[in-house]
Enzyme design. Structure first.
Site, PDB file in Angstrom:
ATOM      1  N   SER A 116       0.871  -1.332   0.075  1.00 32.26           N
ATOM      2  CA  SER A 116      -0.112   0.031  -0.029  1.00 32.26           C
ATOM      3  C   SER A 116       0.839   1.188  -0.101  1.00 32.26           C
ATOM      4  CB  SER A 116      -0.893   0.054   1.337  1.00 32.26           C
ATOM      5  OG  SER A 116      -1.644   1.017   1.191  1.00 32.26           O
ATOM      6  N   CYS A 117       1.107   1.822  -1.243  1.00 30.86           N
ATOM      7  CA  CYS A 117       2.244   2.809  -1.293  1.00 30.86           C
ATOM      8  C   CYS A 117       1.460   4.352  -1.427  1.00 30.86           C
ATOM      9  CB  CYS A 117       3.066   2.409  -2.563  1.00 30.86           C
ATOM     10  SG  CYS A 117       2.020   2.532  -3.976  1.00 30.86           S
TER      11      CYS A 117
END
Length: 264
Positions: free
Chosen positions: A115-116
């Site tokens: 989850s960037c």
């Protein structure tokens, strides 16, 4: 506590080898669970993330807030998780229809490694999208930061069991650790923490956050969106992380060790 009682850990058999030439011995050690988690929002495929399948309801809410798909936890209706044996997990999220405009603009099926904070962004201009200003927690003493970092290991159940998980901790102003979430991914751990705080009705601005990670700009971005005033990371910050923190009022402490930390 046994491995079987640690969320996100799975026991596996190994042969342990030694540098002194002694015969290898069979042992059982825990591995951190990692699986594809397919995120479906309001019936639309949104992303496939690699994550530890624990605290997924916290993750669902934190992900939606960090992605700015919703501005208020009240717009989060529900999340249902389901394991697909041999394949991964489904995480079906429902958001209030009147609050889901960002979802409709950005939804598409993607594959990502973590989850960037960049999911669905199509241009370089949008990567550095405008963020709100936060109030820096200059009132939090150095002693509180050292207290929190010293105590964090005792709260990392998955990390202690596997030596392979990141942790995100929310701390009171005096350094007392109040809430911890863990994951194989540092971004995922932070999203889980953000979701846990939102579900509990806790204000992230009322304390500070400690992360067992290097400080990338995505983590700074998540902190600012959540309203965190002080972010502490055990490893160093990148140039962009430091710049974004300064530009948006976030007090950033990095390379936090037992006897020192850096603050720009």
């Amino acid at each position: 506590m046994t491995v079987d009682q640690v969320k996100g850990a799975s026991p596996r058999a190994f042969a342990e080898h030694f540098a002194d030439g002694a015969a290898s011995v069979p042992i059982t050690r825990a591995l951190a669970e990692e699986a594809p988690v397919a995120i479906e929002i309001n019936g639309m495929g949104y992303a496939v993330m690699m994550a530890t399948p624990a605290d997924l309801e916290d993750y669902a809410l934190g992900f939606c807030l960090s992605e700015q798909l919703i501005a208020d936890p009240a717009a989060f209706v529900s999340a249902q998780e389901a394991e697909i044996p041999g394949r991964g997990w489904m995480l079906r999220i429902n958001l209030a229809l009147d609050a889901a405009a960002p979802l409709l603009e950005r939804a598409r099926l993607r594959l990502a490694e973590g989850s960037c904070g960049l999911c669905g962004i199509e241009s370089l201009e949008q990567v550095l999208r405008p963020l709100p200003q936060v109030q820096p927690r200059e009132d939090i003493a150095d002693a509180a930061i050292f207290r929190a970092t010293a105590a964090l290991g005792d709260h990392q159940r998955l990390g202690r069991a596997t030596r392979a998980a990141h942790a995100a901790a929310f701390c009171a102003p005096d350094g007392t650790i109040l809430t911890v979430r863990e994951d194989v991914g540092r971004h995922n751990a932070f999203d889980k923490l953000i979701g846990a705080l939102a579900r509990a009705g806790a204000d992230p601005a009322s304390g500070f956050v400690v992360l067992t990670a290097r400080c990338s700009f995505e983590l700074v971005q998540k902190a600012v969106i959540a309203g965190v005033g002080l972010l502490v990371t055990v490893s160093a910050a990148s140039t962009l992380a430091a710049d974004r923190a300064r530009d948006h009022g976030l007090r950033l402490v990095s390379l936090a060790r037992g006897d020192s930390f850096l603050e720009s």
